[in-house]
Design an enzyme around this catalytic site. Sequence first.
Site, PDB file in Angstrom:
ATOM      1  N   ALA A 296      -2.114  -6.276  -0.310  1.00  0.00           N
ATOM      2  CA  ALA A 296      -2.648  -7.640  -0.184  1.00  0.00           C
ATOM      3  C   ALA A 296      -2.786  -8.118   1.259  1.00  0.00           C
ATOM      4  CB  ALA A 296      -1.765  -8.614  -0.963  1.00  0.00           C
ATOM      5  N   HIS A 297      -1.840  -7.746   2.106  1.00  0.00           N
ATOM      6  CA  HIS A 297      -1.855  -8.320   3.461  1.00  0.00           C
ATOM      7  C   HIS A 297      -2.990  -7.770   4.313  1.00  0.00           C
ATOM      8  CE1 HIS A 297      -0.121  -5.045   6.039  1.00  0.00           C
ATOM      9  NE2 HIS A 297       0.299  -4.611   4.866  1.00  0.00           N
TER      10      HIS A 297
ATOM     11  N   CYS B  78       2.300   6.730  22.842  1.00  0.00           N
ATOM     12  CA  CYS B  78       3.298   5.803  23.341  1.00  0.00           C
ATOM     13  C   CYS B  78       3.594   4.693  22.367  1.00  0.00           C
ATOM     14  CB  CYS B  78       2.834   5.205  24.659  1.00  0.00           C
ATOM     15  SG  CYS B  78       3.045   6.391  25.970  1.00  0.00           S
TER      16      CYS B  78
ATOM     17  N   GLN C  33      -7.762  -0.084   3.185  1.00  0.00           N
ATOM     18  CA  GLN C  33      -8.612  -0.666   4.222  1.00  0.00           C
ATOM     19  C   GLN C  33      -9.959  -1.158   3.694  1.00  0.00           C
ATOM     20  OE1 GLN C  33      -7.873  -1.506   7.280  1.00  0.00           O
ATOM     21  NE2 GLN C  33      -5.862  -0.534   7.453  1.00  0.00           N
TER      22      GLN C  33
ATOM     23  N   GLY D 250       0.803  -1.211   0.000  1.00  0.00           N
ATOM     24  CA  GLY D 250       0.000   0.000   0.000  1.00  0.00           C
ATOM     25  C   GLY D 250       0.843   1.273   0.000  1.00  0.00           C
ATOM     26  N   THR D 251       1.929   1.248   0.727  1.00  0.00           N
ATOM     27  CA  THR D 251       2.769   2.438   0.808  1.00  0.00           C
ATOM     28  C   THR D 251       3.349   2.773  -0.564  1.00  0.00           C
ATOM     29  OG1 THR D 251       3.301   1.947   3.102  1.00  0.00           O
ATOM     30  CG2 THR D 251       4.808   3.422   1.937  1.00  0.00           C
TER      31      THR D 251
HETATM   32  C1  LIG Z   1      -5.059   3.368   4.804  1.00  0.00           C
HETATM   33  C2  LIG Z   1      -3.713   2.767   4.638  1.00  0.00           C
HETATM   34  N1  LIG Z   1      -2.920   3.178   3.643  1.00  0.00           N
HETATM   35  C3  LIG Z   1      -1.696   2.643   3.442  1.00  0.00           C
HETATM   36  C4  LIG Z   1      -1.206   1.661   4.266  1.00  0.00           C
HETATM   37  C5  LIG Z   1       0.168   1.126   3.998  1.00  0.00           C
HETATM   38  O1  LIG Z   1       0.148  -0.217   3.580  1.00  0.00           O
HETATM   39  P1  LIG Z   1       1.456  -1.118   3.684  1.00  0.00           P
HETATM   40  O2  LIG Z   1       1.893  -1.091   5.105  1.00  0.00           O
HETATM   41  O3  LIG Z   1       1.023  -2.443   3.217  1.00  0.00           O
HETATM   42  O4  LIG Z   1       2.481  -0.489   2.797  1.00  0.00           O
HETATM   43  C6  LIG Z   1      -2.004   1.196   5.324  1.00  0.00           C
HETATM   44  C7  LIG Z   1      -1.571   0.156   6.279  1.00  0.00           C
HETATM   45  O5  LIG Z   1      -0.625   0.226   6.981  1.00  0.00           O
HETATM   46  C8  LIG Z   1      -3.282   1.769   5.517  1.00  0.00           C
HETATM   47  O6  LIG Z   1      -4.079   1.365   6.511  1.00  0.00           O
END
Ligand SMILES: Cc1ncc(COP(=O)(O)O)c(C=O)c1O
Lengths: 138, 138, 389, 389
Positions: D202-203, D327, D181, D73-74
Amino acid sequence: MAAGYSEKVMDHFRHPRNVGEMENPDGIGHVGNPTCGDIMEMYLRVKDKVITEAKFKTFGCGAAIATSSMITELITGKTLEEALKVSNKSVIAALDGLPPVKQHCSVLAEDALKSAIDDYLKKTTGKGLEGWQPHNEH
Amino acid sequence: MAAGYSEKVMDHFRHPRNVGEMENPDGIGHVGNPTCGDIMEMYLRVKDKVITEAKFKTFGCGAAIATSSMITELITGKTLEEALKVSNKSVIAALDGLPPVKQHCSVLAEDALKSAIDDYLKKTTGKGLEGWQPHNEH
Amino acid sequence: MRQVYMDYAATTPPLPEVVEAMLPYLDEKRVFGNPSSLHSFGQEARAAVEEARAKVAALINADPREIVFTSGGTESDNFALHGVLYANKDKKDHIITTKIEHSAILAPCRFLEKQGFKVTYLNVDKDGLVDPEEVKAAITDKTALVSIMHANNEIGTIEPIAEIAKLLNGKGVYFHTDAVQTVGQINVDVKELGVDLLSASAHKFYGPKGAGFLYIKKGTRMKAFMLGGEQEQRRRGSTENVPGIMGMGKACEIAKIDLPNRIKHLTDLRDKLSQGLLKIIPDIHLNGHPTKRLPKNVDVSVQFIEGESMLLNLDLEGIAVSTGSACSSSTLEPSHVLLAIGKPPEEAHGSIRFTLGRLNTEADVDYVLDIFPKIVEKLRAMSPLVRRK
Amino acid sequence: MRQVYMDYAATTPPLPEVVEAMLPYLDEKRVFGNPSSLHSFGQEARAAVEEARAKVAALINADPREIVFTSGGTESDNFALHGVLYANKDKKDHIITTKIEHSAILAPCRFLEKQGFKVTYLNVDKDGLVDPEEVKAAITDKTALVSIMHANNEIGTIEPIAEIAKLLNGKGVYFHTDAVQTVGQINVDVKELGVDLLSASAHKFYGPKGAGFLYIKKGTRMKAFMLGGEQEQRRRGSTENVPGIMGMGKACEIAKIDLPNRIKHLTDLRDKLSQGLLKIIPDIHLNGHPTKRLPKNVDVSVQFIEGESMLLNLDLEGIAVSTGSACSSSTLEPSHVLLAIGKPPEEAHGSIRFTLGRLNTEADVDYVLDIFPKIVEKLRAMSPLVRRK
Ligand SMILES: Cc1ncc(COP(=O)(O)O)c(C=O)c1O
Ligand SMILES: Cc1ncc(COP(=O)(O)O)c(C=O)c1O
């Protein structure tokens, strides 16, 4: 299939038809250059305006070899007029398609044919194929 | 171990020693604020310059609770002078370490102690702990 | 039909032990947590990832904190260039690299040029070697980074990285090497090499695809490339690819032990193959340096015929190789590496790369030495560049 | 001890079928080739990858050619922002996004600001909703991209994406949504949503870590982010993570079929959990929109106590959750999402997020409803914010 080729392409690649040179051909076509990685030579035997025999030699990739082979099959037995209607599209169709990045190879085959007919016409009529110019980009 | 905490930290987190308020303490320390997510109150009972009892209440993370608990253990039975030598480093050492990002919690505990001693000194001598200023960043 | 995979520079099959090491981290009954999660599910994954990091670090003689996990060699290369250039942009804007780098270096360089950074692309000699003195001479007070690959993926030449590092010493420039083709295959020791940054990709050394790492020497001024969460000491956002990382860790652990055997096995096969080919086939040349080359690499140019048609014929006989011919790329350009070492285009089009690996045997080499000459003969009979006698 | 994983928004365990689908592509005796290789080893991998692409496309009602595989996702988020902004930079330089995006959007936005691009960060209301009219009002003739998440990862609020898309229609701006999400969890149809770009990982939906995708609508002017080879129609360099892609393809295929069941199962559990918590525990608030929310999400703020200490106590009882407390982050800032919806810092520090998933049962919820109130009581007894009567 390797490299995304159809079975038809692979068949012509494995068993290319009409490979070789020809003694005293009626027309010779020569297109492409080694810098581009594609060279094709076509030899025609013409009798009563009908192509009775076609042969080729090709330096090039699988698609170049298969299109060379296919075009010699397609034109054999055709009149020159009919043969000139065999476009790169007809070659692609006859091969059940080519991968997009390989479409240019079919242009090479079409050009080799036209170049050979041009040569034949020049030899027989003194005038080449009207309006024909080989493509620059092979 | 969860969140990278040592077993000692987790022990003090699960079973914090000396939790609660104190009736009429001899010194009260109050540090932190809810914006930072860490608040600690410390109560001391002092007899003949010896800390006979220490209690705490803490709003904060696992490390904040464990350091609060640990520092009350470390200072109980010590003279004020000895207690003042209990630094955030001694608390961290006594807990077998804290993750780097949690080290600041131990500063909170040290400050709460000093704040309580300061309060005790002010009440008994009219003068607070010399040179003491609570940290701004909790 | 006999299957002979000789394209280990393209990718390697993961070792069975590597897959074994990944499985618990793909199992819903085992360790599937997100390493950033504070609860036990997450912390179990975190502990595993840190164990893998230690194994990766051990292979290249680094500290685990100097390893950042990435998605592969391309990301590591992009990260190194982007990270150093943007972090030091207030004072410096110049990169030095070579004409034979992988596109994972060259493409980001072209992007950075569009953003106003300057790039010097150094020449190499006919064997593919960079001249350390030329590197030194290219340095200006604006140079932020030198990036030179450890070994070339196509012609196999190993560059004099340690020598270059010595010349760069004290010049205030960072030194990156793309070691995608060397990690796990020849000795790679970041201290001996003297580099500040080093890229690797797990699937090139019997690890899984989708995992790689960037070594970043302690103290290197670096920005992140993959921007997001606080993972990897805030140097790379994104949930860690835990199974991939575990597989890569195992691949590193095994490589460390197995390295001398690997080198011996491949060097023997390589020499047998290249000597055989040069002896049997006329008008064929070995590309790359004759001795300073990867144990796995035999890259040849076969005159008068084209690479893809050789490759396909080999494939029909079960032999998997690669080519630098234009026909294998969508740009229709022959290999920039072969052009950079001065090959004429027709020889570049006629290149075939055999890259050996752990499952290859002497019998495989014999098979290739039997089949390949026949293919060359068949294609030459078809070539207009070969004239009938 | 009972193990209750309720952190499915952090990561999900891959389905057994997903792992099954990956294994052949990790097997040295099966399909380990590089999809870019022309030989059969490579082409077998290529064919598999394209099958997976079709499954991914089918889940979100896209054309397979509109799917680019990424590492998660990132990367998809970075790619979307970087790709659109740099491709349209000659004419436009403005991004509109929200204050509640994931850091995978916010961090690249901050980087782009440093490179001279402009970013508008829109507010949200107390439930976390973006006002479509505010999006429209923020558009200038310099706006290249609007990026608004489909659902928030922390508070679970689902944004009015289709409504915003309608207002953007004809304005000449690209519209990206971070659907990390939502893909595989609620209905995600790119045509119904009306977006040009969409990110997924995917995860988060029972696929493997290290695989994600970006949907790029046909015709979108886009540059690559991961620069290198010619993979993915030249939109993303790097050897494809074939096993990861195969796992993601399978996860998409299953999600498509299973979606209605998933939604029903989670909505039931969610409502039971949130109603139970609100009933049993005094001084507790549900964060996010009461109805426009993810079926899996129950995010609460518990007054007078801090999130990490709740999380750790829950973990000691086998319950895995997450918190928006400072925290848990290395910046020591509480969740920017909770602050953006107007929570005072102490409530932000006191947040706990339960996110449900396929392995959760009614008994799990009962267990949490039994354990959590006791933990709250214990911590409140320790809190200086609660005064003794
Ligand atoms: C809304 C959203 N965008 C992006 C990400 C990033 O996904 P990833 O950690 O698989 O790169 C996440 C999860 O961490 C997320 O919840
Ligand atoms: C020298 C070199 N650098 C970088 C890469 C890119 O690695 P990956 O495809 O794993 O991203 C490769 C392999 O393709 C390579 O050979």
